[in-house]
Design a protein around this motif. Structure first.
Motif, mmCIF file in Angstrom:
data_model
loop_
_atom_site.group_PDB
_atom_site.id
_atom_site.type_symbol
_atom_site.label_atom_id
_atom_site.label_comp_id
_atom_site.label_asym_id
_atom_site.label_seq_id
_atom_site.Cartn_x
_atom_site.Cartn_y
_atom_site.Cartn_z
ATOM 1 N N HIS A 38 0.833 -1.022 -0.021
ATOM 2 C CA HIS A 38 0.068 -0.008 0.036
ATOM 3 C C HIS A 38 1.006 1.130 0.081
ATOM 4 O O HIS A 38 2.100 1.295 0.620
ATOM 5 N N VAL A 39 0.463 2.145 -0.609
ATOM 6 C CA VAL A 39 1.024 3.766 -0.567
ATOM 7 C C VAL A 39 0.128 4.667 -0.165
ATOM 8 O O VAL A 39 -1.150 4.947 -0.756
ATOM 9 N N ASP A 40 0.577 5.861 0.709
ATOM 10 C CA ASP A 40 0.171 6.838 0.876
ATOM 11 C C ASP A 40 0.784 8.102 -0.013
ATOM 12 O O ASP A 40 1.952 8.315 0.106
ATOM 13 N N LEU A 41 -0.169 8.723 -0.800
ATOM 14 C CA LEU A 41 0.549 9.936 -1.608
ATOM 15 C C LEU A 41 -0.055 11.200 -1.279
ATOM 16 O O LEU A 41 -1.210 11.353 -1.158
ATOM 17 N N LEU A 42 0.902 12.045 -0.987
ATOM 18 C CA LEU A 42 0.525 13.505 -0.348
ATOM 19 C C LEU A 42 0.490 14.399 -1.667
ATOM 20 O O LEU A 42 1.788 14.538 -2.341
ATOM 21 N N VAL A 43 -0.751 15.213 -1.758
ATOM 22 C CA VAL A 43 -0.692 16.080 -2.968
ATOM 23 C C VAL A 43 0.303 17.484 -2.547
ATOM 24 O O VAL A 43 -0.045 17.813 -1.442
ATOM 25 N N VAL A 44 1.082 17.664 -3.557
ATOM 26 C CA VAL A 44 1.824 18.966 -3.066
ATOM 27 C C VAL A 44 1.580 19.997 -4.211
ATOM 28 O O VAL A 44 1.080 19.477 -5.608
ATOM 29 N N LYS A 45 2.043 21.224 -4.175
ATOM 30 C CA LYS A 45 1.899 22.161 -5.218
ATOM 31 C C LYS A 45 3.365 22.719 -5.396
ATOM 32 O O LYS A 45 3.969 22.913 -4.655
ATOM 33 N N ARG A 46 3.624 23.258 -6.530
ATOM 34 C CA ARG A 46 4.801 23.860 -7.079
ATOM 35 C C ARG A 46 5.046 24.988 -6.201
ATOM 36 O O ARG A 46 4.032 25.918 -6.061
ATOM 37 N N GLY A 47 6.252 25.183 -5.438
ATOM 38 C CA GLY A 47 6.644 26.411 -4.645
ATOM 39 C C GLY A 47 6.188 26.062 -3.240
ATOM 40 O O GLY A 47 6.557 26.891 -2.248
ATOM 41 N N GLU A 48 5.465 25.065 -2.958
ATOM 42 C CA GLU A 48 5.156 24.827 -1.518
ATOM 43 C C GLU A 48 6.363 24.092 -0.861
ATOM 44 O O GLU A 48 6.950 23.187 -1.063
ATOM 45 N N LYS A 49 6.417 24.194 0.438
ATOM 46 C CA LYS A 49 7.323 23.848 1.361
ATOM 47 C C LYS A 49 6.837 22.489 2.068
ATOM 48 O O LYS A 49 5.584 22.558 2.362
ATOM 49 N N VAL A 50 7.586 21.440 2.000
ATOM 50 C CA VAL A 50 7.094 20.168 2.585
ATOM 51 C C VAL A 50 8.155 19.508 3.349
ATOM 52 O O VAL A 50 9.388 20.029 3.322
ATOM 53 N N THR A 51 7.856 18.811 4.500
ATOM 54 C CA THR A 51 8.598 18.370 5.475
ATOM 55 C C THR A 51 8.972 16.780 5.216
ATOM 56 O O THR A 51 7.967 16.173 4.819
#
Length: 197
Positions: free
Chosen positions: A87-100
């Motif tokens: 199983h995999v969880d995928l997090l939606v991100v946006k260009r320019g957004e900071k993620v940890t």
């Protein structure tokens, strides 16, 4: 960093039986979430996903039946013995957004001569980075370090635009004194002598 394109289908069936059927078809169940949207349950092509996940924090352009989403893997479950994707969880991100995210730490160089042993207190370093510019790893020099020396999170050089997401005084690498077991060495010599008789 790598940008991979994968097509996904929306899942209509749930439960263990449905997941087993998907895996028999070489597909991996997953969920896509983030940015306040409703979670979307998807089926992903097993081989494409496996290849993508060889890159740490890979950025995936996910085509969900015609709708494009930019995602990063957030949680990956694998079968304990053979390592198959479950199983995999995928997090939606946006260009320019900071993620940890957590990125692998690589050590290079040689420790000082002597019975020194390198301990990886942390194998990965939590950092904050722009979603489309997540570093694949960080490398730190251990050249000349001896027992008692440590490398802290703040000592590790980070690429521009990347910052620590952990206390700077957190120990990442530690140099210990290796335990030399005299009895084990003596036993090895004794075996050699016995073999030579």
């Amino acid at each position: 960093m790598a940008d991979v394109k994968i097509s996904a289908e929306i899942r209509k069936e749930f439960g263990k039986g449905a997941s087993r059927r998907l895996r028999r078809e070489n597909k991996v169940p997953g969920v896509v979430y983030g940015h306040g949207g409703e979670p979307v349950h998807v089926a992903l092509p097993g081989y494409d996903l496996m290849m993508a996940l060889k890159t740490s924090n890979v950025l995936i352009t996910l085509d969900i039946e015609g709708r494009q989403e930019l995602v990063i893997p957030k949680a990956v479950q694998r079968e304990a013995i053979r390592g198959f994707l479950i199983h995999v969880d995928l997090l939606v991100v946006k260009r320019g957004e900071k993620v940890t995210v957590e990125i692998p730490v690589h050590a290079e160089g040689d420790l000082a001569p002597g019975p020194n042993l390198l301990e990886h207190v942390l194998n990965t370093l939590p950092v904050e980075a722009e979603a489309t510019h997540i570093p694949e790893s960080v490398t730190v020099s251990i050249e000349g370090l001896a027992a008692g020396d440590s490398i802290l999170a703040k000592d590790i050089p980070l690429p521009n635009g990347t910052s620590l997401a952990v206390d700077g005084d957190t120990v990442v690498l530690n140099v210990l004194t290796a335990q030399v077991e005299a009895s084990a060495e003596g036993g090895a010599e004794g075996e050699g002598e016995a073999a030579g008789e």
